[in-house]
Design an enzyme around this catalytic site. Structure first.
Site, PDB file in Angstrom:
ATOM      1  N   GLY A   1     -27.925  -9.188  11.712  1.00  0.00           N
ATOM      2  CA  GLY A   1     -28.105 -10.253  12.696  1.00  0.00           C
ATOM      3  C   GLY A   1     -29.102  -9.846  13.766  1.00  0.00           C
ATOM      4  N   TYR A   2     -30.380 -10.015  13.463  1.00  0.00           N
ATOM      5  CA  TYR A   2     -31.444  -9.667  14.413  1.00  0.00           C
ATOM      6  C   TYR A   2     -32.196 -10.926  14.853  1.00  0.00           C
ATOM      7  CZ  TYR A   2     -31.317  -4.517  14.200  1.00  0.00           C
ATOM      8  OH  TYR A   2     -30.980  -3.195  14.341  1.00  0.00           O
ATOM      9  N   SER A   3     -32.961 -11.523  13.936  1.00  0.00           N
ATOM     10  CA  SER A   3     -33.841 -12.635  14.292  1.00  0.00           C
ATOM     11  C   SER A   3     -33.062 -13.860  14.754  1.00  0.00           C
ATOM     12  CB  SER A   3     -34.718 -13.028  13.104  1.00  0.00           C
ATOM     13  OG  SER A   3     -35.633 -12.004  12.788  1.00  0.00           O
TER      14      SER A   3
ATOM     15  N   GLU B   1     -35.649   0.727   7.853  1.00  0.00           N
ATOM     16  CA  GLU B   1     -35.932  -0.502   7.114  1.00  0.00           C
ATOM     17  C   GLU B   1     -37.397  -0.560   6.702  1.00  0.00           C
ATOM     18  OE1 GLU B   1     -35.484  -5.355   7.593  1.00  0.00           O
ATOM     19  OE2 GLU B   1     -35.546  -4.091   9.376  1.00  0.00           O
TER      20      GLU B   1
END
Length: 393
Positions: free
Chosen positions: A127-129, A244
């Site tokens: 859950g980043y962007s 990543e």
């Protein structure tokens, strides 16, 4: 390109090659060659098979289940895995969250989550962007407000890969709005079955459902799920992104892709002769190989730094930028070689189905490779800062 390995490394290479040849299912090989998306049960079964052999969490320290390999052995392993057309098949828990928990997690968090990541008993999404915070990730607005022993989460995340499969999310949330915007971000672990979480599918241009948007409405998460300190999320996120971006470079898989492309060009006929005999196509393949060789040498420099005890730094941005460019070039060559067989409405027959059935979807989705994991523009800014700081060698 010839690389000199030690006798021990060569013996290790033979062992790994033999194992992949004996243990990689033909159904997975076909999906890898044609660029099809693996399903969750296929990834879970493959991941558990690797873990049974002790070869899943190759980048983790030995005390957490890693095999204790040198960086060179890890490189050889990935090279042989890709050459055998075996899938990566690794969840985000293995590639990204595991190293973060090892570096920043509490003893309780490590004991609870690391064994379950290895056995794929938990499936993690990232859950980043957010709709207004992608490349400018520090602008994220998903809020975590303190309420007793919990945080209350409101906001949304987008482009969340495999959220519809996930049992958990590792998530960047805003816990403060004072000072620099990076200083108010925290790293939180969230169970996906908590009340108030809604997942909406996003079908991408390749026709697959692997992306999602996730909405949080008054979702309560215990504070024991905080990784590191409150406000340390930005530093943790940067640490995670180096792992990543290095994995996104995909050197071994691009080498295997190039080998499969050459094989297809030898089989495909154009103008009554093998397509590989066309000088224009041979030149394009040669240029792609040169770029891939340069990428591999860059990867060796990162491996050398890792062997010396240095964590991946700005070099991971260079790997990511170069690696995704090579991936896009190879996908373009797939479509050029496939010609009319690449179009989805074409009656492809056995040859087309075997080699080119997914050439066009793979090409279309590869356009996103220079965006996800941090866009090319962001990576170039990282590299520019390194050069200005005198970090170039």
């Amino acid at each position: 390109m010839d690389i000199d390995f030690s006798p021990q490394d060569l013996e290790f290479q033979r062992e790994v090659r033999a194992w992949f040849q004996a243990n990689t299912p033909e159904s997975l090989k076909r999906k890898v060659i044609t660029g099809q998306m693996l399903q969750k049960d296929e990834i879970v079964q493959w991941q558990r098979k690797l873990d049974d052999r002790g070869w899943l969490v190759t980048g983790w320290p030995k005390e957490y289940g890693g095999p204790g390999w040198t960086p060179t052995q890890r490189y050889i392993f990935d090279l042989e895995r890709a050459a055998a057309n075996a899938p990566v098949g690794l969840s985000m828990g293995v590639i990204m969250l595991g190293p973060v928990l090892i570096a920043f997690g509490t003893p309780e968090q490590k004991a609870q989550y690391l064994p379950r990541i290895r056995r794929c008993e938990d499936w993690w999404c990232q859950g980043y962007s957010e709709p207004g915070a992608g490349s400018d990730l520090a602008s994220l607005k998903t809020a975590a407000v303190s309420d007793g022993d919990d945080y209350v989460i409101n906001g949304s995340k987008i482009w969340t890969t495999y959220a519809h499969w996930a049992t958990h999310m590792f998530c960047l949330v805003r816990t403060a709005n004072t000072g620099k915007k990076q200083e108010g971000i925290s790293f939180l672990l969230i169970e996906m079955d908590r009340p108030g979480i809604e997942i909406r599918p996003i079908v991408s241009i390749d026709g697959e459902h692997h992306l999602n948007q996730v909405f949080f409405t008054d979702v309560r998460v215990p504070k024991r799920n905080l990784v590191g300190r409150e406000g340390q999320g930005w530093d943790i996120a940067k640490y995670l992104l180096t792992h990543e971006r290095t994995s996104i470079a995909g050197v071994a898989d691009s080498k295997a892709h190039l080998a499969n492309l050459r094989a297809a060009a030898s089989e495909r006929r154009s103008g009554g002769r093998p397509a590989i005999e066309d000088p224009a196509l041979r030149l394009k393949i040669a240029r792609a190989e040169i770029d891939l060789m340069a990428l591999e040498y860059t990867n060796f420099r990162v491996l050398a730094a890792t062997a010396a005890g240095k964590a991946p730094g700005p070099e991971s941005s260079l790997l990511k930028t170069m690696g995704t460019a090579v991936q896009q070039t190879l996908s373009e060559l797939d479509v050029e070689l496939a010609a009319e067989l690449a179009w989805p409405w074409h009656e492809q027959g056995e040859f087309g189905q075997g080699r080119f059935a997914h050439a066009m979807p793979r090409y279309c989705f590869s356009r996103a490779a220079t965006i996800y994991g941090g866009s090319d523009e962001v990576q170039k800014n990282v590299l520019a800062k390194m050069l200005l700081a005198g970090g170039a060698h």
